[in-house]
Design an enzyme around this catalytic site. Structure first.
Site, PDB file in Angstrom:
ATOM      1  N   GLN A 112      12.802  -0.329   0.143  1.00  0.00           N
ATOM      2  CA  GLN A 112      12.869  -0.432   1.605  1.00  0.00           C
ATOM      3  C   GLN A 112      12.415  -1.820   2.048  1.00  0.00           C
ATOM      4  OE1 GLN A 112       9.640   1.593   3.421  1.00  0.00           O
ATOM      5  NE2 GLN A 112      10.641   1.897   5.397  1.00  0.00           N
ATOM      6  N   SER A 115       9.082  -4.155   6.212  1.00  0.00           N
ATOM      7  CA  SER A 115       7.909  -4.944   6.622  1.00  0.00           C
ATOM      8  C   SER A 115       8.081  -6.420   6.298  1.00  0.00           C
ATOM      9  CB  SER A 115       6.654  -4.452   5.901  1.00  0.00           C
ATOM     10  OG  SER A 115       6.453  -3.089   6.120  1.00  0.00           O
ATOM     11  N   SER A 147       7.700  -1.668  -2.097  1.00  0.00           N
ATOM     12  CA  SER A 147       7.481  -0.823  -3.280  1.00  0.00           C
ATOM     13  C   SER A 147       8.772  -0.737  -4.075  1.00  0.00           C
ATOM     14  CB  SER A 147       7.084   0.594  -2.854  1.00  0.00           C
ATOM     15  OG  SER A 147       6.018   0.555  -1.952  1.00  0.00           O
ATOM     16  N   GLU A 230      10.333   9.078   6.282  1.00  0.00           N
ATOM     17  CA  GLU A 230       9.326   8.486   5.393  1.00  0.00           C
ATOM     18  C   GLU A 230       8.005   9.240   5.516  1.00  0.00           C
ATOM     19  OE1 GLU A 230       8.421   4.340   6.088  1.00  0.00           O
ATOM     20  OE2 GLU A 230       7.337   4.193   4.201  1.00  0.00           O
ATOM     21  N   GLU A 363      -3.846   4.507  12.507  1.00  0.00           N
ATOM     22  CA  GLU A 363      -4.050   4.203  13.939  1.00  0.00           C
ATOM     23  C   GLU A 363      -2.723   4.332  14.694  1.00  0.00           C
ATOM     24  OE1 GLU A 363      -5.104   2.262  11.440  1.00  0.00           O
ATOM     25  OE2 GLU A 363      -7.260   2.600  11.581  1.00  0.00           O
TER      26      GLU A 363
HETATM   27  C1  FAD Z   1       1.017   0.917  -0.873  1.00  0.00           C
HETATM   28  C2  FAD Z   1       1.924   0.389   0.190  1.00  0.00           C
HETATM   29  C3  FAD Z   1       3.298   0.447   0.014  1.00  0.00           C
HETATM   30  C4  FAD Z   1       4.157  -0.079   0.986  1.00  0.00           C
HETATM   31  N1  FAD Z   1       5.513  -0.034   0.763  1.00  0.00           N
HETATM   32  C5  FAD Z   1       6.355  -0.582   1.668  1.00  0.00           C
HETATM   33  C6  FAD Z   1       7.755  -0.642   1.405  1.00  0.00           C
HETATM   34  O1  FAD Z   1       8.234  -0.189   0.359  1.00  0.00           O
HETATM   35  N2  FAD Z   1       8.563  -1.226   2.307  1.00  0.00           N
HETATM   36  C7  FAD Z   1       8.086  -1.739   3.483  1.00  0.00           C
HETATM   37  O2  FAD Z   1       8.896  -2.223   4.282  1.00  0.00           O
HETATM   38  N3  FAD Z   1       6.756  -1.720   3.761  1.00  0.00           N
HETATM   39  C8  FAD Z   1       5.886  -1.163   2.882  1.00  0.00           C
HETATM   40  N4  FAD Z   1       4.525  -1.146   3.137  1.00  0.00           N
HETATM   41  C9  FAD Z   1       4.042  -1.826   4.343  1.00  0.00           C
HETATM   42  C10 FAD Z   1       3.471  -0.921   5.424  1.00  0.00           C
HETATM   43  O3  FAD Z   1       4.506  -0.212   6.078  1.00  0.00           O
HETATM   44  C11 FAD Z   1       2.702  -1.841   6.408  1.00  0.00           C
HETATM   45  O4  FAD Z   1       1.620  -2.390   5.688  1.00  0.00           O
HETATM   46  C12 FAD Z   1       2.184  -1.084   7.594  1.00  0.00           C
HETATM   47  O5  FAD Z   1       3.238  -0.690   8.434  1.00  0.00           O
HETATM   48  C13 FAD Z   1       1.161  -1.890   8.411  1.00  0.00           C
HETATM   49  O6  FAD Z   1       1.636  -3.156   8.711  1.00  0.00           O
HETATM   50  P1  FAD Z   1       0.743  -4.455   8.435  1.00  0.00           P
HETATM   51  O7  FAD Z   1       0.314  -4.414   7.015  1.00  0.00           O
HETATM   52  O8  FAD Z   1       1.545  -5.638   8.892  1.00  0.00           O
HETATM   53  O9  FAD Z   1      -0.567  -4.308   9.338  1.00  0.00           O
HETATM   54  P2  FAD Z   1      -0.692  -4.614  10.886  1.00  0.00           P
HETATM   55  O10 FAD Z   1       0.438  -4.014  11.628  1.00  0.00           O
HETATM   56  O11 FAD Z   1      -0.924  -6.082  11.063  1.00  0.00           O
HETATM   57  O12 FAD Z   1      -2.013  -3.824  11.255  1.00  0.00           O
HETATM   58  C14 FAD Z   1      -3.328  -4.352  11.061  1.00  0.00           C
HETATM   59  C15 FAD Z   1      -4.333  -3.380  11.671  1.00  0.00           C
HETATM   60  O13 FAD Z   1      -4.130  -3.260  13.094  1.00  0.00           O
HETATM   61  C16 FAD Z   1      -3.970  -1.904  13.471  1.00  0.00           C
HETATM   62  N5  FAD Z   1      -2.989  -1.769  14.561  1.00  0.00           N
HETATM   63  C17 FAD Z   1      -1.790  -2.417  14.655  1.00  0.00           C
HETATM   64  N6  FAD Z   1      -1.152  -2.033  15.787  1.00  0.00           N
HETATM   65  C18 FAD Z   1      -1.942  -1.121  16.405  1.00  0.00           C
HETATM   66  C19 FAD Z   1      -1.835  -0.366  17.614  1.00  0.00           C
HETATM   67  N7  FAD Z   1      -0.758  -0.466  18.410  1.00  0.00           N
HETATM   68  N8  FAD Z   1      -2.847   0.486  17.938  1.00  0.00           N
HETATM   69  C20 FAD Z   1      -3.952   0.584  17.131  1.00  0.00           C
HETATM   70  N9  FAD Z   1      -4.117  -0.125  15.980  1.00  0.00           N
HETATM   71  C21 FAD Z   1      -3.132  -0.952  15.627  1.00  0.00           C
HETATM   72  C22 FAD Z   1      -3.439  -1.232  12.205  1.00  0.00           C
HETATM   73  O14 FAD Z   1      -3.689   0.165  12.226  1.00  0.00           O
HETATM   74  C23 FAD Z   1      -4.192  -1.953  11.108  1.00  0.00           C
HETATM   75  O15 FAD Z   1      -5.474  -1.394  10.947  1.00  0.00           O
HETATM   76  C24 FAD Z   1       3.635  -0.638   2.191  1.00  0.00           C
HETATM   77  C25 FAD Z   1       2.231  -0.699   2.368  1.00  0.00           C
HETATM   78  C26 FAD Z   1       1.390  -0.199   1.388  1.00  0.00           C
HETATM   79  C27 FAD Z   1      -0.096  -0.273   1.614  1.00  0.00           C
END
Ligand code: FAD
Length: 393
Positions: A112, A115, A147, A230, A363
């Site tokens: 996928q 992100s 992933s 998902e 969150e």
């Molecule tokens: C093990 C693992 C596998 C993954 N696999 C995939 C994959 O295969 N494909 C893919 O596309 N992505 C994948 N991801 C990515 C995952 O979807 C993102 O990490 C996730 O959506 C959070 O985005 P970010 O890391 O940019 O954090 P951010 O969005 O920057 O968030 C940072 C912090 O701010 C908080 N926050 C953000 N917005 C809000 C809000 N509106 N209200 C309250 N709090 C908020 C969040 O909860 C978090 O604590 C994976 C992640 C992990 C950990």
């Protein structure tokens, strides 16, 4: 109408024509797909028979009893749980016929590409660009946390096709060939020491328009089908009692009386009950799914899954005392799947940290439950009518 008796008859026919003991695994899986017994609720010709989804259990039980091979669903979770329902919903006939069979048999693994370094929770701000050139789209950008990209043949990809409209409106959904020139996959090492996910660089990747899923500019709506599925795929998989993380800790409790204390017992009982309630709620959710697409309830399941995994694996580390703190497996492996129950307590503790991030952070899921399940006031969203190119990023 295909009922349980009819499914049993068809399953017996499949087994007679392709005895599992003497049939090659892949040949058996292909024959099962062609017999409509792969996912019985899918349409005829696409691995199903248009039967109620709940009847899948009838087929699965018969095949298991006969020692038939399965398609190793944990290895192809993204394909089965996310790509397939989206292709089924939005794909052309040709796309459904091309992609669903090798996806289900596991011949082609999916990943996928959603992100990005600057777009996670607020996924709609994504900046990977797809520009039309003749019959192709030329894609440039970077994806992250992908992933299984290192083993995937195909990816579901969302990219920006129109920067002049608000962020949700200018996105289009594509099926990307991971073997195409311009796709570069680099490992990202996690807290467990493994690199189960990756960063993916897309440089002048040419995707034919025939691999667009849904209308141009409608990618956000298409992606909702993926994201809703998902959450159910991550949080709502079918498990027997003690089938999840509660299994290994319960086993340790039974086998190691010297570790027991009254306080730990009370906490384990509480988590055991909560895990069982979550498991049964998952069953109910799957029954709701029979009626259609998963709704925001999937967010609730995924929330519970993440919290319970973290609490249970934390308690397991505590229960094991000093031994629970040991984790010496820092080899940078490139696993094909996440196996919570087959690994040691240290792995479970470290890996479950990601559960409250992957598939939407806890969150953000709380926001979804607050707005769409409880009907609470929405968060202020000031950028919804601003053209993507004018957003401060
Ligand atoms: C093990 C693992 C596998 C993954 N696999 C995939 C994959 O295969 N494909 C893919 O596309 N992505 C994948 N991801 C990515 C995952 O979807 C993102 O990490 C996730 O959506 C959070 O985005 P970010 O890391 O940019 O954090 P951010 O969005 O920057 O968030 C940072 C912090 O701010 C908080 N926050 C953000 N917005 C809000 C809000 N509106 N209200 C309250 N709090 C908020 C969040 O909860 C978090 O604590 C994976 C992640 C992990 C950990």
């Amino acid at each position: 109408m295909t009922d349980a008796a009819e499914l049993r008859r068809r399953t017996a026919e499949l087994l007679a024509a392709h005895p599992p003991a003497t049939t090659d695994r892949l040949d058996f899986l292909r024959a099962r797909f062609d017999a409509g017994l792969a996912w019985v609720h899918y349409p005829e010709g696409l691995g199903g028979l248009g039967a109620p989804r709940s009847l899948q259990a009838v087929v699965d039980a018969e095949l298991e009893a006969a020692g038939a091979p399965d398609n190793d669903p944990r290895r192809i979770g993204i394909g089965l749980g996310m790509a397939a329902p989206t292709i089924l919903h939005y794909g052309t006939e040709e796309q459904k016929r091309r992609y669903l069979r090798p996806l289900w048999t596991g011949e082609e693994v999916w990943c996928q590409l959603f992100s990005e370094p600057g777009a996670g929770s607020d996924l709609a701000v994504l900046g990977t660009r797809a520009v039309r050139e003749g019959d192709d789209w030329v894609v440039n950008g970077q994806k992250v946390w992908t992933s299984s990209a290192h083993v995937a043949r195909w990816a579901i990809l969302i990219a920006r096709t129109d920067p002049d409209v608000p962020k949700h409106a200018g996105i289009t959904y594509f099926l990307c060939d991971m073997a195409d020139p311009g796709v570069e996959v680099r490992p990202l090492r996690q807290i467990t020491g493994e690199a189960e996910f990756n960063e993916v660089f897309l440089t002048d990747v040419r995707i034919p328009d025939s691999r667009r899923l849904g209308e141009i500019g409608d990618g956000w709506r298409v992606a909702q089908t993926t994201l809703n599925n998902e959450r159910v795929a991550i949080g709502g998989m079918r498990l027997p009692r003690e089938g999840g993380m509660i299994g290994p800790i319960s086993k340790t409790w039974r086998e190691r009386p010297e570790l027991r204390t009254h306080d730990l017992h009370q906490r384990l009982l509480k988590l055991w009950v909560e895990a069982e309630v979550a498991r049964l709620t998952g069953e109910r959710l799957r029954q709701q799914l029979v009626a259609g697409q998963p709704g925001p309830e999937g967010a609730g399941m995924k929330l519970a899954f993440a919290r319970l995994n973290q609490e249970i694996s934390g308690l397991e580390v505590e229960l094991r005392g000093e031994e629970g703190l040991l984790y010496d497996d820092w080899t940078m492996r490139r696993p094909e799947l996440v196996d919570f129950t087959g690994r040691d307590a240290g792995y479970r503790y470290l890996r479950s940290k990601g559960n409250s991030i992957e598939g939407g952070t806890s969150e953000v899921l709380l926001n979804i439950v607050a707005e769409r399940v409880l009907g609470l006031p929405a968060e202020p969203r000031t950028d919804k009518d601003v053209a993507w190119k004018d957003l401060a990023r």
